[in-house]
Write an enzyme that holds these catalytic residues in place. Structure first.
Site, mmCIF file in Angstrom:
data_model
loop_
_atom_site.group_PDB
_atom_site.id
_atom_site.type_symbol
_atom_site.label_atom_id
_atom_site.label_comp_id
_atom_site.label_asym_id
_atom_site.label_seq_id
_atom_site.Cartn_x
_atom_site.Cartn_y
_atom_site.Cartn_z
ATOM 1 N N HIS A 100 0.824 -1.213 0.000
ATOM 2 C CA HIS A 100 0.000 0.000 0.000
ATOM 3 C C HIS A 100 0.861 1.267 0.000
ATOM 4 O O HIS A 100 2.063 1.240 0.264
ATOM 5 C CB HIS A 100 -0.904 0.002 1.230
ATOM 6 C CG HIS A 100 -0.140 -0.015 2.522
ATOM 7 N ND1 HIS A 100 0.450 1.114 3.058
ATOM 8 C CD2 HIS A 100 0.141 -1.023 3.380
ATOM 9 C CE1 HIS A 100 1.051 0.804 4.194
ATOM 10 N NE2 HIS A 100 0.881 -0.489 4.411
ATOM 11 N N GLN A 149 1.819 5.266 1.304
ATOM 12 C CA GLN A 149 2.291 5.803 2.586
ATOM 13 C C GLN A 149 1.140 6.257 3.478
ATOM 14 O O GLN A 149 0.126 6.775 3.022
ATOM 15 C CB GLN A 149 3.217 6.987 2.319
ATOM 16 C CG GLN A 149 3.877 7.555 3.558
ATOM 17 C CD GLN A 149 4.600 8.855 3.247
ATOM 18 O OE1 GLN A 149 4.038 9.944 3.319
ATOM 19 N NE2 GLN A 149 5.870 8.733 2.862
ATOM 20 N N ASP A 153 0.540 8.250 7.571
ATOM 21 C CA ASP A 153 1.249 9.071 8.563
ATOM 22 C C ASP A 153 2.012 8.194 9.559
ATOM 23 O O ASP A 153 3.073 8.592 10.055
ATOM 24 C CB ASP A 153 0.256 9.967 9.306
ATOM 25 C CG ASP A 153 -0.260 11.115 8.445
ATOM 26 O OD1 ASP A 153 0.365 11.426 7.405
ATOM 27 O OD2 ASP A 153 -1.305 11.709 8.803
ATOM 28 N N ASN A 178 3.479 5.370 8.820
ATOM 29 C CA ASN A 178 4.718 4.978 8.163
ATOM 30 C C ASN A 178 5.784 6.049 8.353
ATOM 31 O O ASN A 178 6.950 5.744 8.641
ATOM 32 C CB ASN A 178 4.504 4.774 6.662
ATOM 33 C CG ASN A 178 3.707 3.540 6.311
ATOM 34 O OD1 ASN A 178 3.011 3.535 5.287
ATOM 35 N ND2 ASN A 178 3.784 2.476 7.099
ATOM 36 N N GLU A 188 -2.102 -7.080 7.561
ATOM 37 C CA GLU A 188 -0.732 -7.032 8.067
ATOM 38 C C GLU A 188 -0.603 -7.865 9.331
ATOM 39 O O GLU A 188 -1.600 -8.276 9.946
ATOM 40 C CB GLU A 188 -0.350 -5.566 8.337
ATOM 41 C CG GLU A 188 1.049 -5.335 8.880
ATOM 42 C CD GLU A 188 2.145 -5.870 7.983
ATOM 43 O OE1 GLU A 188 2.261 -7.110 7.847
ATOM 44 O OE2 GLU A 188 2.906 -5.054 7.428
#
Length: 220
Positions: A11, A13, A15, A17, A84
């Protein structure tokens, strides 16, 4: 028909990340940069002509997948098994928080063991196993190519599993950058017994991708 080509796309970016914060199952949206990344990468991924697109149910992956699907006139299937890694007690913490609080466990989880998990979380092995269920079902379907729009930690584990790499070295695979992808193919076409081969890893719009050390954190 069995799969001949499988694309694993991370995916765009968020915040979290940017802050090196562990997202895990947290449903964090793409930021403005992430949305732009998805739009920019979509034509290159669409050119790989996936017959089916499946995404994680988390918005950051699904919204990235929608950009590719729009170019192909396809629907995006959603599968919770493509989420994830569940980060347990580390979820929501920054990388520095985890390194300070669990220094030995962090090092082992990052580099040496597919079976090590964050406290109360999942291991790479567990994540790869649930994601591989999706691949197995696609193999039994009616398409020879598929795109999975997913997450960095899942890509590392699933790539290691599909390539039949020793699980002790899965942590040696670098994290895939936002809106970059992995391409796997079967050497003998649709022969499911031939196993997967790595065509490209961490491919993206930049001609050369220089890994940034631990800038890309699996689990984010």
């Amino acid at each position: 028909m069995t799969l001949e080509r499988l694309v694993l796309m991370r995916h765009g970016q968020t915040d979290w990340n940017v802050a090196f914060r562990m997202q895990g199952h947290s449903n964090i949206a793409l930021n403005a940069v992430g949305r732009s990344q998805a739009v920019a990468a979509a034509p290159s991924v669409a050119a790989l002509a996936p017959g089916v697109i499946v995404s994680s149910d988390l918005d950051r992956a699904h919204d990235t997948a929608l950009e590719v699907a729009a170019l192909l006139g396809q629907k995006v299937l959603i599968d919770k098994r493509l989420r994830e890694t569940h980060m347990g007690q580390w979820e929501g913490l920054t990388r520095d928080d985890v390194v300070t609080g669990w220094p030995g466990e962090w090092a082992q989880w990052r580099t040496t063991s597919a079976h090590k998990s964050p406290p109360d979380g999942e291991s790479r092995w567990q994540v790869a196993q649930r994601a591989n269920q999706v691949v197995t079902e696609l193999d039994a379907g009616n398409t020879d190519s598929a795109l999975l729009v997913v997450h960095g930690g899942l890509i590392v584990g699933l790539t290691g599993l599909l390539l039949d790499l020793p699980d002790a070295v899965w942590g040696h695979l670098i994290g895939v950058n936002n809106c970059h992808w992995v391409v796997l193919h079967r050497l003998d076409g649709a022969d499911i017994t031939s196993g997967w081969r790595l065509h490209s890893y961490n491919a993206g719009l930049a001609s050369v991708v220089i890994p940034g050390g631990e800038d890309e954190v699996p689990g984010a």
